[in-house]
Design a protein around this motif. Sequence first.
Motif, PDB file in Angstrom:
ATOM      1  N   VAL A  49       0.850  -1.183   0.000  1.00 38.76           N
ATOM      2  CA  VAL A  49       0.000   0.000   0.000  1.00 38.76           C
ATOM      3  C   VAL A  49       0.885   1.232   0.000  1.00 38.76           C
ATOM      4  O   VAL A  49       1.637   1.464   0.943  1.00 38.76           O
ATOM      5  CB  VAL A  49      -0.933   0.024   1.240  1.00 38.76           C
ATOM      6  N   ALA A  52       0.462   5.148   2.581  1.00 34.45           N
ATOM      7  CA  ALA A  52      -0.223   4.579   3.741  1.00 34.45           C
ATOM      8  C   ALA A  52       0.042   5.330   5.039  1.00 34.45           C
ATOM      9  O   ALA A  52      -0.326   4.855   6.099  1.00 34.45           O
ATOM     10  CB  ALA A  52       0.181   3.118   3.903  1.00 34.45           C
ATOM     11  N   ALA A  61      -4.542   0.053   4.413  1.00 33.71           N
ATOM     12  CA  ALA A  61      -3.597  -0.807   5.136  1.00 33.71           C
ATOM     13  C   ALA A  61      -4.247  -1.362   6.398  1.00 33.71           C
ATOM     14  O   ALA A  61      -4.100  -2.550   6.708  1.00 33.71           O
ATOM     15  CB  ALA A  61      -2.332  -0.023   5.484  1.00 33.71           C
ATOM     16  N   VAL A  71       1.048  -7.024   5.031  1.00 33.54           N
ATOM     17  CA  VAL A  71       1.028  -5.717   4.376  1.00 33.54           C
ATOM     18  C   VAL A  71       2.388  -5.039   4.474  1.00 33.54           C
ATOM     19  O   VAL A  71       3.020  -5.037   5.530  1.00 33.54           O
ATOM     20  CB  VAL A  71      -0.049  -4.807   5.021  1.00 33.54           C
ATOM     21  N   ILE A  73       3.738  -1.244   3.924  1.00 28.87           N
ATOM     22  CA  ILE A  73       3.329   0.129   3.646  1.00 28.87           C
ATOM     23  C   ILE A  73       4.527   0.880   3.083  1.00 28.87           C
ATOM     24  O   ILE A  73       5.652   0.714   3.526  1.00 28.87           O
ATOM     25  CB  ILE A  73       2.731   0.842   4.878  1.00 28.87           C
ATOM     26  N   LEU A  99       3.410  -6.818   9.210  1.00 31.74           N
ATOM     27  CA  LEU A  99       3.560  -5.467   8.674  1.00 31.74           C
ATOM     28  C   LEU A  99       5.026  -5.111   8.499  1.00 31.74           C
ATOM     29  O   LEU A  99       5.831  -5.289   9.415  1.00 31.74           O
ATOM     30  CB  LEU A  99       2.896  -4.454   9.620  1.00 31.74           C
TER      31      LEU A  99
END
Length: 116
Positions: A49, A52, A61, A71, A73, A99
């Motif tokens: 993303v 983000a 996100a 994810v 970012i 993340l």
Amino acid sequence: MPQLARILDATLEWAVVPSFTRVGYAVRRRVAGWRDLDAFDLGGRVALVSGATSGIGYAAAHALLRMGATVTILGRDAGRTRAAAARLIAEVPGAGDRLTTVVAAMDDREAVRRAA
């Protein structure tokens, strides 16, 4: 899609503004049988993303993490990107394991190359 749903959808699209607000979402959700985002399981999926650190990118996100996706970012400012990641980890249970962050300005070819 039932006839009533098609008519309401076309009306929202014609008026433009309500189509992209909570009103448009609420109407379509009720008439078109949309499922809540939390009904989707994105475990095992990976998303990148950009943008983000705030706004729609941050919301995307957040939603992807809530649905179980891994994810990454991407932001252009290291401090804001780290701050967004910290907020996401604090707000979404288990997000810390799924993340990662990448810092790159999308208008800088060399930065994009390094990020890729």
